[in-house]
Design a protein around this motif. Structure first.
Motif, PDB file in Angstrom:
ATOM      1  N   ARG A 302       0.861  -1.187   0.000  1.00  0.00           N
ATOM      2  CA  ARG A 302       0.000   0.000   0.000  1.00  0.00           C
ATOM      3  C   ARG A 302       0.892   1.229   0.000  1.00  0.00           C
ATOM      4  NH1 ARG A 302      -4.786  -1.981  -1.682  1.00  0.00           N
ATOM      5  NH2 ARG A 302      -5.606  -3.558  -0.261  1.00  0.00           N
ATOM      6  N   LEU A 303       1.012   1.875  -1.138  1.00  0.00           N
ATOM      7  CA  LEU A 303       1.904   3.025  -1.286  1.00  0.00           C
ATOM      8  C   LEU A 303       3.267   2.719  -0.672  1.00  0.00           C
ATOM      9  CD1 LEU A 303      -0.448   6.069  -0.654  1.00  0.00           C
ATOM     10  CD2 LEU A 303       0.790   5.570  -2.750  1.00  0.00           C
ATOM     11  N   GLN A 304       3.784   1.549  -0.981  1.00  0.00           N
ATOM     12  CA  GLN A 304       5.035   1.090  -0.391  1.00  0.00           C
ATOM     13  C   GLN A 304       6.208   1.478  -1.291  1.00  0.00           C
ATOM     14  OE1 GLN A 304       4.992  -3.059   0.664  1.00  0.00           O
ATOM     15  NE2 GLN A 304       7.138  -3.072   1.283  1.00  0.00           N
ATOM     16  N   MET A 305       7.056   2.381  -0.800  1.00  0.00           N
ATOM     17  CA  MET A 305       8.235   2.778  -1.568  1.00  0.00           C
ATOM     18  C   MET A 305       9.323   1.732  -1.360  1.00  0.00           C
ATOM     19  SD  MET A 305      10.393   6.370  -1.673  1.00  0.00           S
ATOM     20  CE  MET A 305       8.961   7.316  -2.194  1.00  0.00           C
ATOM     21  N   VAL A 306       9.754   1.119  -2.450  1.00  0.00           N
ATOM     22  CA  VAL A 306      10.720   0.023  -2.352  1.00  0.00           C
ATOM     23  C   VAL A 306      12.073   0.391  -2.933  1.00  0.00           C
ATOM     24  CG1 VAL A 306       8.915  -1.732  -2.387  1.00  0.00           C
ATOM     25  CG2 VAL A 306       9.938  -0.988  -4.547  1.00  0.00           C
ATOM     26  N   ARG A 307      12.173   1.583  -3.496  1.00  0.00           N
ATOM     27  CA  ARG A 307      13.443   2.014  -4.084  1.00  0.00           C
ATOM     28  C   ARG A 307      13.427   3.524  -4.224  1.00  0.00           C
ATOM     29  NH1 ARG A 307      16.144   0.164  -9.932  1.00  0.00           N
ATOM     30  NH2 ARG A 307      17.223   2.118 -10.294  1.00  0.00           N
ATOM     31  N   GLN A 308      14.620   4.124  -4.186  1.00  0.00           N
ATOM     32  CA  GLN A 308      14.745   5.559  -4.427  1.00  0.00           C
ATOM     33  C   GLN A 308      15.788   5.793  -5.512  1.00  0.00           C
ATOM     34  OE1 GLN A 308      15.654   7.317  -0.622  1.00  0.00           O
ATOM     35  NE2 GLN A 308      13.528   7.201   0.073  1.00  0.00           N
ATOM     36  N   GLY A 309      15.624   6.887  -6.235  1.00  0.00           N
ATOM     37  CA  GLY A 309      16.578   7.281  -7.264  1.00  0.00           C
ATOM     38  C   GLY A 309      16.525   6.486  -8.559  1.00  0.00           C
ATOM     39  N   PRO A 310      15.422   6.466  -9.320  1.00  0.00           N
ATOM     40  CA  PRO A 310      14.143   7.117  -9.023  1.00  0.00           C
ATOM     41  C   PRO A 310      13.328   6.325  -8.002  1.00  0.00           C
ATOM     42  CG  PRO A 310      13.943   5.889 -11.056  1.00  0.00           C
ATOM     43  CD  PRO A 310      15.391   5.771 -10.632  1.00  0.00           C
ATOM     44  N   ALA A 311      12.377   7.029  -7.405  1.00  0.00           N
ATOM     45  CA  ALA A 311      11.481   6.365  -6.465  1.00  0.00           C
ATOM     46  C   ALA A 311      10.633   5.343  -7.205  1.00  0.00           C
ATOM     47  CB  ALA A 311      10.579   7.402  -5.792  1.00  0.00           C
ATOM     48  N   VAL A 312      10.474   4.174  -6.590  1.00  0.00           N
ATOM     49  CA  VAL A 312       9.567   3.148  -7.112  1.00  0.00           C
ATOM     50  C   VAL A 312       8.570   2.819  -6.005  1.00  0.00           C
ATOM     51  CG1 VAL A 312       9.316   0.828  -8.033  1.00  0.00           C
ATOM     52  CG2 VAL A 312      11.321   2.204  -8.655  1.00  0.00           C
ATOM     53  N   ILE A 313       7.294   3.008  -6.303  1.00  0.00           N
ATOM     54  CA  ILE A 313       6.230   2.818  -5.322  1.00  0.00           C
ATOM     55  C   ILE A 313       5.309   1.716  -5.816  1.00  0.00           C
ATOM     56  CG2 ILE A 313       4.225   3.883  -4.215  1.00  0.00           C
ATOM     57  CD1 ILE A 313       5.713   6.587  -4.504  1.00  0.00           C
ATOM     58  N   ILE A 314       5.039   0.749  -4.952  1.00  0.00           N
ATOM     59  CA  ILE A 314       4.132  -0.351  -5.284  1.00  0.00           C
ATOM     60  C   ILE A 314       2.820  -0.145  -4.538  1.00  0.00           C
ATOM     61  CG2 ILE A 314       3.746  -2.841  -5.110  1.00  0.00           C
ATOM     62  CD1 ILE A 314       6.759  -3.228  -5.330  1.00  0.00           C
ATOM     63  N   ASP A 315       1.718  -0.249  -5.264  1.00  0.00           N
ATOM     64  CA  ASP A 315       0.408  -0.135  -4.637  1.00  0.00           C
ATOM     65  C   ASP A 315      -0.517  -1.180  -5.267  1.00  0.00           C
ATOM     66  OD1 ASP A 315      -1.178   1.961  -2.778  1.00  0.00           O
ATOM     67  OD2 ASP A 315      -2.510   1.185  -4.325  1.00  0.00           O
ATOM     68  N   ALA A 316      -1.258  -1.888  -4.414  1.00  0.00           N
ATOM     69  CA  ALA A 316      -2.101  -2.984  -4.890  1.00  0.00           C
ATOM     70  C   ALA A 316      -3.494  -2.532  -5.299  1.00  0.00           C
ATOM     71  CB  ALA A 316      -2.198  -4.065  -3.820  1.00  0.00           C
ATOM     72  N   ALA A 317      -3.709  -1.236  -5.497  1.00  0.00           N
ATOM     73  CA  ALA A 317      -5.012  -0.754  -5.956  1.00  0.00           C
ATOM     74  C   ALA A 317      -5.412  -1.488  -7.227  1.00  0.00           C
ATOM     75  CB  ALA A 317      -4.944   0.749  -6.220  1.00  0.00           C
ATOM     76  N   HIS A 318      -6.678  -1.927  -7.292  1.00  0.00           N
ATOM     77  CA  HIS A 318      -7.103  -2.737  -8.436  1.00  0.00           C
ATOM     78  C   HIS A 318      -8.534  -2.455  -8.885  1.00  0.00           C
ATOM     79  CE1 HIS A 318      -8.059  -4.895  -4.703  1.00  0.00           C
ATOM     80  NE2 HIS A 318      -9.139  -5.314  -5.345  1.00  0.00           N
ATOM     81  N   ASN A 319      -9.140  -1.404  -8.352  1.00  0.00           N
ATOM     82  CA  ASN A 319     -10.474  -1.010  -8.796  1.00  0.00           C
ATOM     83  C   ASN A 319     -10.563   0.515  -8.744  1.00  0.00           C
ATOM     84  OD1 ASN A 319     -10.966  -0.327  -6.062  1.00  0.00           O
ATOM     85  ND2 ASN A 319     -11.799  -2.342  -5.611  1.00  0.00           N
TER      86      ASN A 319
END
Length: 445
Positions: A302-319
């Motif tokens: 849920r809006l989980q930032m897993v990397r920086q430079g560039p930022a990579v954000i994972i979100d499981a939104a699906h609807n």
């Protein structure tokens, strides 16, 4: 000794959790054969379309802060199947899951045979996992289990429990092929978790859903606790790493609560969790314990930032509802000069509605396909995106690892501060975590 991979293959061979049959016969039979483990502990049950996993995790975390031994059952998982079944906030180990399967397998095989003899299917993937969760919680034993409904409510496998508290998070259009084509019809299915002995907590709902839920409560002689009336979010301020919120509960007022999650929707999920714990404990809550519980909440994907430079954000939104929360949060919390989205979705989801809401806040789109037989083909999803994109650049990259590499390359080539957002499916979120070596949980002991 069975391995975790072998158990996964066994579960995958069964009827998938994306299918629902209006029957509790198989799950009721297997828990009876197993000695009714679901009746050993009290239950807080959480249903809804959006926010139920987050609300479940917040509820469990507050209860754990009280010193209670907790069980938590959520779905789906992102990387490891054991993520779905937590003891004291920690996913169970593969070894414990396999051992529980081996103890329960004779009962499961009996029910499989009975169902097939009657012309039905074997127990489904989700039914088996639900039974295993009950067994693990009973064996622990836990003081309380927070059980997230899988799909719907009335006919969901989790609904063999008799919950002490029922929480219903916001209801929207999802799984329409099984739950109904209107919000009122879907609300009717989700209202099925409400029984005559339960305390009921209702998140703020669309009018059609609210009417159905309150009619269900009235029919059973229950007085629900309603967000915006009996309890509410009183204030909310963005803070480093999350937000500071205040909540007027049903039995107390709780201020200066740090919530390490982004998004206005998460503050409302927290309010529902607090009201649910108040109902379960039948008392005002200790504000220091509420603060401790919320501060420890982890909601993977849920809006989980897993990397920086560039930022990579994972979100499981699906609807569409999830897309709206994602879009709002990205605009509110970040100041990116450009956003490249990697999107992959599953069949049966409102891809058009999802993209219509998300695309106005992004600058470029990379379409891919999650690693699932239910994935929408990348070309098909791209055609949907093109119908609403205007002049937005769209790339089609069928492989998830290549799609992520492509998006990161685009972000790195753009001036200013760019970010990559990966969204559209829990399966895609899990795929991305594997690609980026960003496990959502620390390993279970």
């Amino acid at each position: 000794m069975m391995t975790a991979d072998a158990l996964w293959e066994e579960l995958q061979s069964r009827w998938p959790e994306s299918q629902l049959e209006p029957s509790l016969a198989r799950i009721a039979s297997v828990v009876t054969l197993m000695g009714d483990p679901h009746r050993v502990f009290p239950v807080i049950q959480v249903a809804g379309t959006n926010g139920k996993s987050s609300t479940s995790r917040m509820t469990e975390s507050i209860l754990r802060a009280y010193g209670l031994r907790t069980g938590l059952f959520t779905s789906p998982h992102l990387v490891r199947i054991g993520e779905r079944i937590c003891l004291d906030g920690i996913p169970v180990s593969d070894e414990r899951l396999v051992a529980t399967w081996q103890e329960a397998e004779p009962c499961i095989r009996v029910v499989d045979a009975q169902s097939q003899a009657d012309g039905g299917p074997r127990m489904s993937f989700f039914e088996v996992l639900t039974a295993l969760a009950f067994a693990i919680f009973a064996d622990a034993p836990v003081d309380v289990a927070v059980i997230e409904v899988g799909m719907g409510g009335t006919w969901d496998a989790t609904n063999v429990v008799d919950a002490q508290v029922c929480i219903v998070t916001p209801i929207g259009l999802d799984h329409m092929e099984y739950l109904g084509e209107t919000i009122a019809a879907i609300a009717g299915e989700k209202a099925g978790i409400v029984t005559g002995d339960a305390d009921v907590v209702l998140a703020e709902q669309p009018r059609e859903a609210g009417e159905v839920l309150q009619e269900r409560c009235a029919m059973l002689g229950l007085t629900p606790q309603r967000e915006g009336i009996e309890f509410a979010v009183t204030d909310r301020v963005v803070a480093v790493g999350g937000q500071m919120i205040g909540v007027r509960g049903t039995r107390g007022v709780y201020s200066d609560l740090f919530l390490p999650l982004l998004g206005d929707h998460q503050s409302h999920n927290a309010a529902c969790a607090i009201a649910g714990v108040e109902s379960f404990l039948h008392q005002p809550l200790d504000i220091d314990l509420v603060r401790d519980g919320l501060a420890q909440v982890v909601v993977p994907g849920r809006l989980q930032m897993v990397r920086q430079g560039p930022a990579v954000i994972i979100d499981a939104a699906h609807n569409p509802h999830g897309a709206a929360a994602l879009a709002s949060s990205v605009q509110q919390y970040y100041a990116f000069d450009s956003i490249i989205a990697v999107v992959g979705m599953l069949q049966g989801k409102d891809a058009l509605g999802f993209l219509e809401i998300l695309m106005p806040v992004i600058d470029e789109l990379v379409i891919t396909a999650p690693q699932s037989p239910r994935a929408i083909a990348a070309d098909e999803l791209a055609a949907i995106a093109e119908s609403v994109s205007g002049v937005l650049p769209i790339s089609v990259v069928a492989s998830v690892p290549d799609a992520i590499d492509t998006a990161i390359g685009i972000a790195e080539s753009r001036p200013g501060v760019s970010a990559v957002i990966i969204a559209g499916s829990f399966v895609l979120a899990g795929d991305a975590m594997r690609v980026l070596d960003a496990a959502p949980w620390r390993d279970a002991p």
